[in-house]
Design an enzyme around this catalytic site. Structure first.
Site, mmCIF file in Angstrom:
data_model
loop_
_atom_site.group_PDB
_atom_site.id
_atom_site.type_symbol
_atom_site.label_atom_id
_atom_site.label_comp_id
_atom_site.label_asym_id
_atom_site.label_seq_id
_atom_site.Cartn_x
_atom_site.Cartn_y
_atom_site.Cartn_z
ATOM 1 N N LYS A 93 13.736 10.810 18.723
ATOM 2 C CA LYS A 93 14.682 9.691 18.873
ATOM 3 C C LYS A 93 15.202 9.563 20.307
ATOM 4 O O LYS A 93 15.272 8.459 20.848
ATOM 5 C CB LYS A 93 15.844 9.866 17.891
ATOM 6 C CG LYS A 93 15.440 9.706 16.435
ATOM 7 C CD LYS A 93 16.613 9.981 15.494
ATOM 8 C CE LYS A 93 16.205 9.800 14.045
ATOM 9 N NZ LYS A 93 17.313 10.084 13.093
ATOM 10 N N LEU A 97 21.569 0.992 12.408
ATOM 11 C CA LEU A 97 22.499 0.797 13.532
ATOM 12 C C LEU A 97 21.805 0.056 14.684
ATOM 13 O O LEU A 97 20.651 0.346 14.991
ATOM 14 C CB LEU A 97 23.006 2.151 14.036
ATOM 15 C CG LEU A 97 23.933 2.937 13.114
ATOM 16 C CD1 LEU A 97 24.289 4.276 13.747
ATOM 17 C CD2 LEU A 97 25.195 2.147 12.807
ATOM 18 N N ALA A 120 0.842 -1.196 0.000
ATOM 19 C CA ALA A 120 0.000 0.000 0.000
ATOM 20 C C ALA A 120 0.873 1.239 0.000
ATOM 21 O O ALA A 120 1.957 1.254 0.588
ATOM 22 C CB ALA A 120 -0.924 0.021 1.212
#
Length: 812
Positions: A680, A611, A503
């Site tokens: 983050k 990472l 999608a």
């Protein structure tokens, strides 16, 4: 002496009957009994004729005429012209009798079990006479034998019980005076003491062969059908099902009882008593080895096969008045037995508070009325609750003689089902430990059979079914990586990775067999209009095993729908940071939902692309360490920009380069504002155990407010106007011999982000290109931190991080 039985598909038409003749010819040398079924589908059609007549519908005559014509055509295709007359007359005579019986049913509108047996017997009577005549015409020394003259039963029409002593005597007497090499018997039919026609139950032609084999002490009984033996699972539901080369009598009985249609369940017992081997062979591939059923235990797999029964109902009788009172079970089963209701499965709580039995779904309402009546006294006084019925259920069963010597099989079974969101409603295991049965929702039966087959038959591969949202830069790279690695993963890790749903913001498309990853763009171009809710519904409706939803968007609506995805026990791999950086309550809800539904929720690429940052953090915590401080450069975009900006080119130009090379978010302001870094560091803090919200993070932004207004085009134009501001930032750091780095910090429960001057002695000074770096200070890593460093942006590495998370869901 040998007995060969040929089923309905084997004698469905003239072409198939000729194959049967070739097989019988090849067996010449030993005296042979050939047992045949009615032509394929005829028994059902005869039953339909009787049922139509009983309902007063005269169209039964049309159906009978079609049956007559089919048999007449078969005679003409099989026999030479000079041999046809007597057989054609016999066929007409038999169907005239059927019509007379149906006329009587039509007038009386009464279709008794005795009459039903009489009508159904004509299928085998006609097919066996026809086949015997064909054998003679082809030069075989053959003779037709009426099974009703030899097999003696009681008068329990529809499921007559065989009198084995009288039947054995009749077989011995008949075969002592018969001298033909091949004797053809109609299967399924017999007669009671008065000579009335009875039947042995649907599938009873197998039973006829077993009765003949046991009575005559045959060397072997062969069941010829349309499959090459018994399979480890139903091949219609499990594509990787394997043929079983040999199986014990007990295992075969268990598998046939629990839905394996290859052999009729009662067939095994009389042959096991005489230690006569049974071969399951394929009429249409006679060279295939098939399956031998005998007394010898197999070597190899612990589990012999996996089977299932559909259309099951659970009947639950419970109440406090049952505790410590003997006789409840006996009364329950006596009531069911007296009304001919067969119990398929039994389970009872150790508290004696409840008894649960499984019966055929069509009998559930009848059973309820009977049991409620049997316990009316207790129900009226509140000691027992009225019977509760659950429908829409199935049984899945593991079967194997060797399970008894291998502990932990049931644990593996239920944990495998649990990981795939298959809820177990009831469990039963015999004292022989040859069978473990679980009652589950019928809608989950295909998934359950496949995941159990993966778990217990190790030579097959484990399959993952991916539903991917997002086919842009990162999504396209991921699809290319999957295409490149599919063969490697299947060959080396026994993992089959399939994309079954795709999608994007415009289109969505599905393919249950797996999208051709060389042509996915063409498939998407022809797909339906994209609808997130419909995409999730389809994903749930397909209910495929080891399903994973992969979100490679930056779309808030997608992220806020994760809780719906988890409801069907589908794992999630998220590149999208929005879910984990939304409110702490939603983040916690998702983590708890993943745990509750026993699935994976992986989002390694939320921080640092591919990472191993989140994985390393989790490993530290799982090993008992505690995070005291996290300091990191978490924006590949900002690191690229400040590594490439020196005042010679405008700041806006360097940002444009970063966007062109795929390092920024679709809207670069998310990166330059520091908001992406805030997300983050918040995710890392939450993974470290901190209840942190976005508004608690301090952002020392370096961007002028005017740059953050309006469209992206306005953003770039305004940055050009503010070039002096950016140059001043650079020159201040350069004058001090330092570099500019946008640093995130989490310490003492607080988090902040901002531009810092980094001196040459710092770990962050030699951080080049788009690299990220994270330093973890912990109780174990005090002076020298644990460092994770590497490329932290770019479509290729981000896609590889998503791919790695997908593999982790499979190997968890």
């Amino acid at each position: 002496m040998q007995v060969l039985k040929f089923g309905g598909t084997s004698v469905a038409n003239a072409a198939n009957i000729k194959k049967v003749k070739d097989i019988v010819f090849a067996k010449k040398g030993d005296r042979t009994v050939v047992v045949v079924s009615a032509l394929g589908g005829v028994t059902d059609l005869l039953l339909e004729c009787g049922t139509l007549a009983a309902r007063g519908e005269s169209c039964y005559k049309t159906a009978l005429q079609k049956l007559t014509d089919r048999h007449l055509t078969t005679v003409k295709e099989l026999l030479p012209l000079n041999n046809q007359s007597s057989v054609l007359s016999f066929v007409m005579q038999q169907f005239n009798e059927v019509e007379d019986i149906c006329n009587g049913i039509f007038l009386l509108q009464d279709f008794t079990d005795r009459t039903k047996d009489r009508i159904l017997s004509y299928g085998e009577l006609i097919s066996s006479q026809l086949i015997a005549a064909f054998f003679k015409a082809e030069g075989l020394n053959s003779h037709w034998v009426d099974s009703r003259k030899i097999i003696r039963t009681n008068s329990d029409y529809g499921k007559a019980v065989v009198d084995f002593d009288k039947t054995a005597q009749a077989f011995e007497a008949f075969f002592a005076q018969a001298d033909e090499a091949v004797l053809v018997l109609p299967g399924f039919i017999a007669a009671d003491e008065k000579g009335n026609t009875t039947t042995l139950g649907r599938g009873g032609s197998d039973y006829t062969a077993a009765i003949a084999g046991a009575a005559l002490n045959a060397a072997v009984v062969e069941i010829w059908t349309d499959v090459s033996g018994m399979m480890t699972a139903d091949p219609r539901l499990v594509a990787n099902a394997k043929a079983i080369r040999q199986i014990s009598y007990h295992e075969a009985m268990e598998l046939s009882h629990f839905g394996a249609k290859v052999i009729y369940p009662p067939t095994i017992q009389p042959l096991m008593n005489k230690n006569i081997p049974v071969w399951i062979k394929n009429t249409f591939a006679p060279e295939d080895p098939g399956t031998v059923i005998h007394s010898t235990h197999r070597n190899g797999d612990i589990i012999t096969g996996i089977s299932s029964i559909n259309k099951l109902a659970l009947l639950s009788l419970e109440g406090s008045g049952m505790v410590g009172i003997p006789g409840f079970s006996r009364r329950l089963f006596e009531a069911l037995a007296a009304n001919s209701i067969n119990v398929i499965l039994i389970t009872q709580a150790s508290s004696e508070h409840s008894i649960c039995v499984g019966v055929d779904e069509v009998l559930a309402e009848k059973a309820k009325a009977i049991i409620d009546q049997a316990f009316a006294f207790e129900i009226e006084r509140g000691k027992v609750n009225p019977l509760v019925i659950e429908t829409g259920l199935s049984i899945v069963a593991l079967v194997g003689d060797k399970m008894k010597s291998h502990p932990g099989i049931s644990g593996r079974m239920f944990s495998t089902l649990g990981r795939n969101g298959v809820n177990v409603r009831a469990i039963a295991q015999g004292s022989s430990e040859r069978n473990i049965s679980a009652v589950i929702a019928t809608e989950d039966i295909k998934k359950a059979l496949n995941v159990l087959h993966e778990e217990f038959f190790e030579t097959t591969f484990k399959q993952v079914n991916l539903f991917i949202a997002g086919t842009g830069n990162v999504g396209g790279k991921l699809l290319a990586q999957i295409a490149q690695q599919q063969a490697y993963l299947q060959q080396n890790l026994l993992l089959q990775v399939r994309v079954v749903g795709l999608a994007n913001s415009r289109k969505m498309a599905f393919n249950d067999d797996g999208v051709d990853l060389q042509n996915w763009k063409e498939l998407m171009a022809e797909g339906e209009a994209s609808d997130l809710h419909r995409f999730i519904e389809v994903m749930q409706e397909k209910n495929l095993r080891n399903s994973v939803f992969v979100d490679i968007t930056a779309n808030e609506s997608v992220a806020m729908a994760y809780d719906k995805v988890f409801e069907k026990s589908i794992s999630i791999v998220a590149c999208n940071k929005i879910a984990c950086s939304s409110s702490y309550s939603y983040y916690r809800k998702l983590k708890d939902a993943a745990r509750d539904h026993n699935v994976s929720f992986l989002f390694e690429t939320n921080v640092g692309a591919s990472l191993p940052i989140i994985g390393t953090l989790n490993d530290l915590l799982r090993s008992g360490d505690r995070i005291t401080k996290i300091e990191a450069v978490l924006s590949g975009t900002l690191n690229f920009v400040f590594n490439n900006y020196n005042g010679e080119r405008s700041f806006a130009e360097v940002v444009r380069q970063a966007q062109a090379e795929g390092y920024t978010e679709p809207d670069p302001r998310l990166d330059l504002s520091g908001k992406d870094v805030m997300r983050k560091i918040m995710i890392l803090a939450r993974e470290a155990g901190e209840h942190l919200e976005m508004d608690a993070i301090t952002n020392h932004t370096f961007m002028p407010e005017s740059c953050m207004q309006g469209s992206v085009d306005v953003f770039y134009r305004e940055m050009e106007k503010q070039e002096d501001h950016f140059k001043a930032l650079y020159e201040e750091a350069a004058a001090a011999g330092k570099k500019l780095k946008f640093v995130a910090l989490f310490e003492d429960g607080k988090a902040s982000v901002g531009l810092k001057h980094i001196d040459p002695a710092h770990d962050f000074y030699h951080l080049y290109g788009k690299d990220n770096i994270v330093t973890f200070y912990t109780n174990r890593y005090t002076d020298q931190p644990m460092v994770v460093k590497g490329a932290g942006a770019g479509a290729e590495v981000t896609a590889s991080g998503v791919f790695a998370d997908i593999i982790r869901t499979l190997r968890a």
